[in-house]
Design a protein around this motif. Structure first.
Motif, mmCIF file in Angstrom:
data_model
loop_
_atom_site.group_PDB
_atom_site.id
_atom_site.type_symbol
_atom_site.label_atom_id
_atom_site.label_comp_id
_atom_site.label_asym_id
_atom_site.label_seq_id
_atom_site.Cartn_x
_atom_site.Cartn_y
_atom_site.Cartn_z
ATOM 1 N N ILE A 1 0.779 -1.288 0.101
ATOM 2 C CA ILE A 1 -0.028 -0.149 0.066
ATOM 3 C C ILE A 1 0.883 1.241 -0.071
ATOM 4 C CG2 ILE A 1 -1.616 1.241 1.318
ATOM 5 C CD1 ILE A 1 -2.786 -1.471 2.179
ATOM 6 N N PRO A 2 0.701 2.274 -1.016
ATOM 7 C CA PRO A 2 1.339 3.317 -1.009
ATOM 8 C C PRO A 2 1.481 4.209 0.445
ATOM 9 C CG PRO A 2 0.191 3.074 -2.909
ATOM 10 C CD PRO A 2 -0.173 2.004 -2.067
ATOM 11 N N ASP A 3 2.516 4.728 0.542
ATOM 12 C CA ASP A 3 2.582 5.666 2.041
ATOM 13 C C ASP A 3 1.412 6.867 1.779
ATOM 14 O OD1 ASP A 3 4.612 4.384 3.003
ATOM 15 O OD2 ASP A 3 6.068 5.559 2.070
ATOM 16 N N ARG A 4 1.379 7.472 0.684
ATOM 17 C CA ARG A 4 0.350 8.736 0.714
ATOM 18 C C ARG A 4 -0.635 8.391 -0.348
ATOM 19 N NH1 ARG A 4 2.330 14.071 1.785
ATOM 20 N NH2 ARG A 4 0.569 14.380 0.791
ATOM 21 N N LEU A 5 -1.921 7.674 0.450
ATOM 22 C CA LEU A 5 -3.145 7.640 -0.701
ATOM 23 C C LEU A 5 -4.048 8.764 -0.379
ATOM 24 C CD1 LEU A 5 -3.975 3.545 -0.649
ATOM 25 C CD2 LEU A 5 -3.523 5.129 -2.557
ATOM 26 N N PRO A 6 -4.952 9.281 -1.173
ATOM 27 C CA PRO A 6 -5.667 10.326 -0.691
ATOM 28 C C PRO A 6 -6.924 9.735 0.057
ATOM 29 C CG PRO A 6 -5.896 9.883 -3.060
ATOM 30 C CD PRO A 6 -4.847 9.117 -2.486
ATOM 31 N N ALA A 7 -7.450 10.693 0.870
ATOM 32 C CA ALA A 7 -8.428 10.399 1.809
ATOM 33 C C ALA A 7 -9.832 9.822 1.181
ATOM 34 C CB ALA A 7 -8.780 11.508 2.921
ATOM 35 N N ILE A 8 -10.590 9.271 1.552
ATOM 36 C CA ILE A 8 -11.942 8.556 1.186
ATOM 37 C C ILE A 8 -12.954 8.981 2.323
ATOM 38 C CG2 ILE A 8 -11.058 7.010 -0.527
ATOM 39 C CD1 ILE A 8 -12.148 4.877 1.301
ATOM 40 N N THR A 9 -14.184 9.456 2.080
ATOM 41 C CA THR A 9 -15.049 9.533 2.996
ATOM 42 C C THR A 9 -16.055 8.520 2.954
ATOM 43 O OG1 THR A 9 -14.605 12.154 2.670
ATOM 44 C CG2 THR A 9 -16.613 11.417 3.970
ATOM 45 N N GLY A 10 -16.519 7.977 3.935
ATOM 46 C CA GLY A 10 -17.513 7.150 4.351
ATOM 47 C C GLY A 10 -17.698 6.737 5.668
ATOM 48 N N ASP A 11 -18.826 5.853 5.851
ATOM 49 C CA ASP A 11 -19.162 5.118 6.962
ATOM 50 C C ASP A 11 -18.097 4.046 7.345
ATOM 51 O OD1 ASP A 11 -20.411 3.477 8.857
ATOM 52 O OD2 ASP A 11 -22.588 4.021 8.434
ATOM 53 N N GLY A 12 -17.224 4.453 8.324
ATOM 54 C CA GLY A 12 -16.232 3.619 8.660
ATOM 55 C C GLY A 12 -16.692 2.186 8.922
ATOM 56 N N ASP A 13 -17.951 2.064 9.810
ATOM 57 C CA ASP A 13 -18.542 0.791 10.118
ATOM 58 C C ASP A 13 -18.941 0.205 8.947
ATOM 59 O OD1 ASP A 13 -18.089 1.170 12.826
ATOM 60 O OD2 ASP A 13 -20.068 1.843 13.274
ATOM 61 N N ARG A 14 -19.411 0.650 7.992
ATOM 62 C CA ARG A 14 -20.014 -0.047 6.714
ATOM 63 C C ARG A 14 -18.958 -0.604 5.777
ATOM 64 N NH1 ARG A 14 -23.504 0.183 9.865
ATOM 65 N NH2 ARG A 14 -22.577 -2.053 9.836
ATOM 66 N N LEU A 15 -17.829 0.307 5.847
ATOM 67 C CA LEU A 15 -16.571 -0.243 5.140
ATOM 68 C C LEU A 15 -15.693 -1.236 5.687
ATOM 69 C CD1 LEU A 15 -15.419 3.387 3.835
ATOM 70 C CD2 LEU A 15 -16.588 1.785 2.529
ATOM 71 N N ALA A 16 -15.655 -1.353 6.946
ATOM 72 C CA ALA A 16 -15.094 -2.315 7.588
ATOM 73 C C ALA A 16 -15.953 -3.733 7.459
ATOM 74 C CB ALA A 16 -15.158 -2.157 9.030
ATOM 75 N N GLN A 17 -17.272 -3.554 7.187
ATOM 76 C CA GLN A 17 -17.962 -4.744 6.932
ATOM 77 C C GLN A 17 -17.971 -5.136 5.731
ATOM 78 O OE1 GLN A 17 -22.330 -3.697 7.031
ATOM 79 N NE2 GLN A 17 -22.891 -5.710 6.551
ATOM 80 N N VAL A 18 -17.545 -4.376 4.705
ATOM 81 C CA VAL A 18 -17.207 -4.492 3.176
ATOM 82 C C VAL A 18 -15.957 -5.487 3.215
ATOM 83 C CG1 VAL A 18 -16.452 -3.718 0.862
ATOM 84 C CG2 VAL A 18 -18.684 -2.951 1.914
ATOM 85 N N PHE A 19 -14.976 -4.830 3.812
ATOM 86 C CA PHE A 19 -13.543 -5.493 3.533
ATOM 87 C C PHE A 19 -13.439 -6.517 4.647
ATOM 88 C CE2 PHE A 19 -12.946 -1.239 2.093
ATOM 89 C CZ PHE A 19 -12.426 -1.583 0.787
#
Length: 139
Positions: A1-19
């Protein structure tokens, strides 16, 4: 994973559910000695255009396994509710209802992103989630 990826905005709980779901599936279908890899990269708008997609810049996250793979005839229906590749698991009472990937797709879509799957039976599977970057926090 690159050191500097741009930010994404979202629901942390739902994105944790996805991954969490994608990683659980990868681990479940990868035999001992196999490999599960998660990676991320910046997908610029121009890279999306080269790939034949009209998409804004985003972050592309891949979950790749060296598991059993998914038959090509099952790929088009993989994100449908209640669809299961292994029909024997329905009968054996494994507890899975076939909702996980449908929910994953709904969450990713609700975040303005997309998900796709590539798979070869006997070699493994790659799920690719693309999420738009937070334009106010681009690197």
């Amino acid at each position: 994973i690159p050191d500097r990826l741009p930010a994404i905005t979202g629901d942390g709980d739902r994105l944790a559910q996805v991954f969490g779901n994608l990683l659980d599936n990868a681990l479940k279908h990868t035999p001992a000695g196999g490999k599960v890899t998660i990676s991320a990269q910046l997908l610029s708008g121009s890279a999306a255009a080269k790939a034949g997609k009209s998409a804004p810049p985003g972050v592309e996250i891949s979950v790749v396994d060296t598991g059993s793979g998914i038959p090509p005839e099952d790929l088009p229906r993989l994100f449908e509710r209640f669809y299961q590749v292994d029909k024997s698991r329905v009968r054996s009472g494994s507890g899975s209802l076939g909702l996980g990937l449908a929910i994953v797709k709904e969450i990713v879509t609700a975040h303005g992103g997309s998900i796709r799957v590539e798979s070869v039976v006997g070699l493994g599977t790659r799920f690719v989630v693309t999420l738009p970057i937070d334009k106010g926090k681009a690197a």
